[in-house]
Design a protein around this motif. Sequence first.
Motif, PDB file in Angstrom:
ATOM      1  N   ALA A  57      -6.437  22.029  23.308  1.00 14.18           N
ATOM      2  CA  ALA A  57      -5.045  22.495  23.358  1.00 14.18           C
ATOM      3  C   ALA A  57      -4.835  23.474  24.511  1.00 14.18           C
ATOM      4  O   ALA A  57      -3.763  23.536  25.101  1.00 14.18           O
ATOM      5  CB  ALA A  57      -4.668  23.162  22.039  1.00 14.18           C
ATOM      6  N   LYS A  58      -5.866  24.241  24.838  1.00 19.52           N
ATOM      7  CA  LYS A  58      -5.765  25.235  25.923  1.00 19.52           C
ATOM      8  C   LYS A  58      -5.720  24.584  27.288  1.00 19.52           C
ATOM      9  O   LYS A  58      -5.173  25.146  28.238  1.00 19.52           O
ATOM     10  CB  LYS A  58      -6.981  26.171  25.862  1.00 19.52           C
ATOM     11  CG  LYS A  58      -6.764  27.446  25.082  1.00 19.52           C
ATOM     12  CD  LYS A  58      -6.861  28.675  26.000  1.00 19.52           C
ATOM     13  CE  LYS A  58      -5.952  29.786  25.539  1.00 19.52           C
ATOM     14  NZ  LYS A  58      -6.367  30.404  24.296  1.00 19.52           N
ATOM     15  N   SER A  59      -6.330  23.390  27.396  1.00 19.13           N
ATOM     16  CA  SER A  59      -6.454  22.771  28.719  1.00 19.13           C
ATOM     17  C   SER A  59      -5.083  22.347  29.215  1.00 19.13           C
ATOM     18  O   SER A  59      -4.372  21.617  28.537  1.00 19.13           O
ATOM     19  CB  SER A  59      -7.337  21.527  28.650  1.00 19.13           C
ATOM     20  OG  SER A  59      -8.525  21.860  28.022  1.00 19.13           O
ATOM     21  N   THR A  60      -4.764  22.818  30.402  1.00 21.63           N
ATOM     22  CA  THR A  60      -3.432  22.490  30.921  1.00 21.63           C
ATOM     23  C   THR A  60      -3.463  21.183  31.721  1.00 21.63           C
ATOM     24  O   THR A  60      -2.443  20.561  31.927  1.00 21.63           O
ATOM     25  CB  THR A  60      -2.916  23.630  31.825  1.00 21.63           C
ATOM     26  OG1 THR A  60      -3.994  24.032  32.663  1.00 21.63           O
ATOM     27  CG2 THR A  60      -2.427  24.796  30.985  1.00 21.63           C
ATOM     28  N   ARG A  61      -4.676  20.791  32.167  1.00 18.38           N
ATOM     29  CA  ARG A  61      -4.737  19.557  32.979  1.00 18.38           C
ATOM     30  C   ARG A  61      -4.969  18.343  32.083  1.00 18.38           C
ATOM     31  O   ARG A  61      -5.904  18.308  31.290  1.00 18.38           O
ATOM     32  CB  ARG A  61      -5.858  19.675  33.997  1.00 18.38           C
ATOM     33  CG  ARG A  61      -5.512  20.700  35.077  1.00 18.38           C
ATOM     34  CD  ARG A  61      -6.672  21.010  35.954  1.00 18.38           C
ATOM     35  NE  ARG A  61      -7.175  19.822  36.662  1.00 18.38           N
ATOM     36  CZ  ARG A  61      -8.233  19.838  37.439  1.00 18.38           C
ATOM     37  NH1 ARG A  61      -8.917  20.959  37.611  1.00 18.38           N
ATOM     38  NH2 ARG A  61      -8.628  18.737  38.045  1.00 18.38           N
ATOM     39  N   ASP A  62      -4.143  17.325  32.272  1.00 18.35           N
ATOM     40  CA  ASP A  62      -4.257  16.105  31.472  1.00 18.35           C
ATOM     41  C   ASP A  62      -5.630  15.477  31.586  1.00 18.35           C
ATOM     42  O   ASP A  62      -6.154  14.926  30.624  1.00 18.35           O
ATOM     43  CB  ASP A  62      -3.225  15.062  31.931  1.00 18.35           C
ATOM     44  CG  ASP A  62      -1.846  15.438  31.430  1.00 18.35           C
ATOM     45  OD1 ASP A  62      -1.767  16.368  30.598  1.00 18.35           O
ATOM     46  OD2 ASP A  62      -0.877  14.811  31.884  1.00 18.35           O
ATOM     47  N   GLN A  63      -6.193  15.588  32.793  1.00 21.21           N
ATOM     48  CA  GLN A  63      -7.493  14.975  33.029  1.00 21.21           C
ATOM     49  C   GLN A  63      -8.565  15.608  32.128  1.00 21.21           C
ATOM     50  O   GLN A  63      -9.412  14.914  31.560  1.00 21.21           O
ATOM     51  CB  GLN A  63      -7.815  15.194  34.504  1.00 21.21           C
ATOM     52  CG  GLN A  63      -9.140  14.711  34.948  1.00 21.21           C
ATOM     53  CD  GLN A  63      -9.542  15.415  36.254  1.00 21.21           C
ATOM     54  OE1 GLN A  63      -8.732  16.077  36.890  1.00 21.21           O
ATOM     55  NE2 GLN A  63     -10.798  15.281  36.604  1.00 21.21           N
ATOM     56  N   VAL A  64      -8.488  16.921  31.962  1.00 14.98           N
ATOM     57  CA  VAL A  64      -9.474  17.625  31.129  1.00 14.98           C
ATOM     58  C   VAL A  64      -9.244  17.282  29.657  1.00 14.98           C
ATOM     59  O   VAL A  64     -10.179  17.026  28.898  1.00 14.98           O
ATOM     60  CB  VAL A  64      -9.388  19.154  31.367  1.00 14.98           C
ATOM     61  CG1 VAL A  64     -10.354  19.890  30.452  1.00 14.98           C
ATOM     62  CG2 VAL A  64      -9.663  19.478  32.813  1.00 14.98           C
ATOM     63  N   LYS A  65      -7.993  17.236  29.276  1.00  9.06           N
ATOM     64  CA  LYS A  65      -7.655  16.848  27.891  1.00  9.06           C
ATOM     65  C   LYS A  65      -8.224  15.474  27.581  1.00  9.06           C
ATOM     66  O   LYS A  65      -8.807  15.229  26.532  1.00  9.06           O
ATOM     67  CB  LYS A  65      -6.137  16.752  27.740  1.00  9.06           C
ATOM     68  CG  LYS A  65      -5.499  17.994  27.266  1.00  9.06           C
ATOM     69  CD  LYS A  65      -4.147  17.649  26.646  1.00  9.06           C
ATOM     70  CE  LYS A  65      -3.531  18.835  26.002  1.00  9.06           C
ATOM     71  NZ  LYS A  65      -3.382  20.030  26.717  1.00  9.06           N
ATOM     72  N   LYS A  66      -8.027  14.567  28.500  1.00  4.61           N
ATOM     73  CA  LYS A  66      -8.498  13.195  28.313  1.00  4.61           C
ATOM     74  C   LYS A  66     -10.022  13.184  28.163  1.00  4.61           C
ATOM     75  O   LYS A  66     -10.575  12.519  27.282  1.00  4.61           O
ATOM     76  CB  LYS A  66      -8.040  12.362  29.521  1.00  4.61           C
ATOM     77  CG  LYS A  66      -8.460  10.925  29.504  1.00  4.61           C
ATOM     78  CD  LYS A  66      -7.389  10.084  28.822  1.00  4.61           C
ATOM     79  CE  LYS A  66      -7.903   8.733  28.363  1.00  4.61           C
ATOM     80  NZ  LYS A  66      -8.304   7.823  29.374  1.00  4.61           N
ATOM     81  N   ALA A  67     -10.680  13.968  29.009  1.00  5.96           N
ATOM     82  CA  ALA A  67     -12.147  14.015  28.956  1.00  5.96           C
ATOM     83  C   ALA A  67     -12.606  14.566  27.601  1.00  5.96           C
ATOM     84  O   ALA A  67     -13.558  14.066  27.001  1.00  5.96           O
ATOM     85  CB  ALA A  67     -12.680  14.873  30.094  1.00  5.96           C
ATOM     86  N   ILE A  68     -11.891  15.578  27.093  1.00  5.93           N
ATOM     87  CA  ILE A  68     -12.288  16.144  25.787  1.00  5.93           C
ATOM     88  C   ILE A  68     -12.067  15.101  24.690  1.00  5.93           C
ATOM     89  O   ILE A  68     -12.867  14.977  23.764  1.00  5.93           O
ATOM     90  CB  ILE A  68     -11.525  17.455  25.491  1.00  5.93           C
ATOM     91  CG1 ILE A  68     -11.884  18.512  26.534  1.00  5.93           C
ATOM     92  CG2 ILE A  68     -11.869  17.965  24.090  1.00  5.93           C
ATOM     93  CD1 ILE A  68     -11.164  19.840  26.379  1.00  5.93           C
ATOM     94  N   SER A  69     -10.999  14.308  24.823  1.00  4.83           N
ATOM     95  CA  SER A  69     -10.778  13.287  23.789  1.00  4.83           C
ATOM     96  C   SER A  69     -11.886  12.231  23.852  1.00  4.83           C
ATOM     97  O   SER A  69     -12.319  11.729  22.818  1.00  4.83           O
ATOM     98  CB  SER A  69      -9.383  12.685  23.896  1.00  4.83           C
ATOM     99  OG  SER A  69      -9.337  11.741  24.933  1.00  4.83           O
ATOM    100  N   VAL A  70     -12.360  11.928  25.067  1.00  2.45           N
ATOM    101  CA  VAL A  70     -13.477  10.981  25.189  1.00  2.45           C
ATOM    102  C   VAL A  70     -14.728  11.581  24.535  1.00  2.45           C
ATOM    103  O   VAL A  70     -15.476  10.907  23.826  1.00  2.45           O
ATOM    104  CB  VAL A  70     -13.758  10.648  26.682  1.00  2.45           C
ATOM    105  CG1 VAL A  70     -15.053   9.854  26.829  1.00  2.45           C
ATOM    106  CG2 VAL A  70     -12.589   9.888  27.265  1.00  2.45           C
TER     107      VAL A  70
END
Length: 400
Positions: A335-348
């Motif tokens: 939730a803290k990550s502002t970059r979509d790319q990082v969010k996506k990586a965490i979901s992976v």
Amino acid sequence: LAGKLADEDGFEVFAVGGFVRDILLRQPNFDIDLVAEGDGIAFAYKLAGVLGGRVKAHHKFKTAVIILPNGQRIDVATARLEYYEYPAALPVVELSSIKMDLYRRDFTINALAVHLNPGRFGLLEDFFGAQRDIKDKIIRVLHSLSFVEDPTRILRAIRFEQRFEFRIGGQTERLIRNAVQMTFFQKLSGTRIFHELRLIFDERNALRCLRRMDSFALLTHIHPNLTLDDKLIKYLEELESVRNWYRLLYEEPAAQSWIVYLLGLCGHLPPEELVQIAGNLGFTERQRHDFLALRERTGQALGKLINWSQSGEPLSGLYFILHELPVEGVLLLMAKSTRDQVKKAISVYLTRLRHIKLEIGGADLRIIGLEPGPAYGRILREVLAARIDGKAECRGDQLA
Ligand code: ATP
């Protein structure tokens, strides 16, 4: 069946509470609550005997829980006139014991009963206008001393209001404001507030409940410095969508919502204030430890995550950062990550990477003739990294 058994012993039995409410609202509810106008405990034993369940009885409260072989629970309570103190305003003689039982409940919508005895099976008892309130989507208490009697009902009112998208009735809202103003809520023990808060955090739209709590100046009871500003609300919105997304995956372990929300809500406060919050909410030693430790560890992991996202390192780098954290911490970082790319990586990471296991261990290294020592850990880590990066088939900076 329950009705037939009660009939045999000459008393009425009812399905009551949230179970009946949810039938009218066409919402799923698997918690069955029964009230017997007779000896509830003896009745529970009889019913459990036929259903093949076991019984946990609370003789002090004349209640019992039947636990069926499939884990389903049926709560059984006893409605007996001599068991209650009568509210002064009510003419005792006119009250059946089921009416007395329902009168002691929190809101009209939770004070419905359905007859289960064969002769009257399915007949609804609505003494307090619950059907009308369900139709009008209103949360209403049964009498004006309700919140004085039990201030946790304030949080329950907010929870049901937001869950069903109802509205707390005008008079009920005034009674809440009075109870808060007259410090009744403040007199509740931290443990009881925390219990109700945990139920709120388990709601799909917990944030709306928190905003409503804020409108009644109730968040300050968690900590005096706690208020919702736009920035915090935005973060909590993100946190809620991350928590709800994770919940829908039915991944194990399930995230404990209370720790996710409370850290989301209070994580920006200094450590000594978090210690006060743990005290205000009557945390156990273990909860206090987990709460404080998680805030510390997510803080550290956030720094590493930022470095990782800027360095273009492969996904194994992310794996080793997140693998140190319980799932609640991972959700907070997502939730803290502002970059979509990082969010996506965490979901992976959450859906795939964290399940990757090495099929070799120290014993295999010994077989190929390597001397045991610190190199073992390094080698296994490198093999795992290769596995992760190979399996993932892309790097962190390629995800977008
Ligand atoms: P949920 O769907 O959240 O489980 P529920 O209504 O089934 O909601 P429970 O907490 O299981 O909630 O309570 C069962 C019933 O007991 C309620 O429907 C209500 O009638 C009564 N009840 C629970 N808590 C209180 C309270 N604090 N004061 C009065 N009645 C209560």
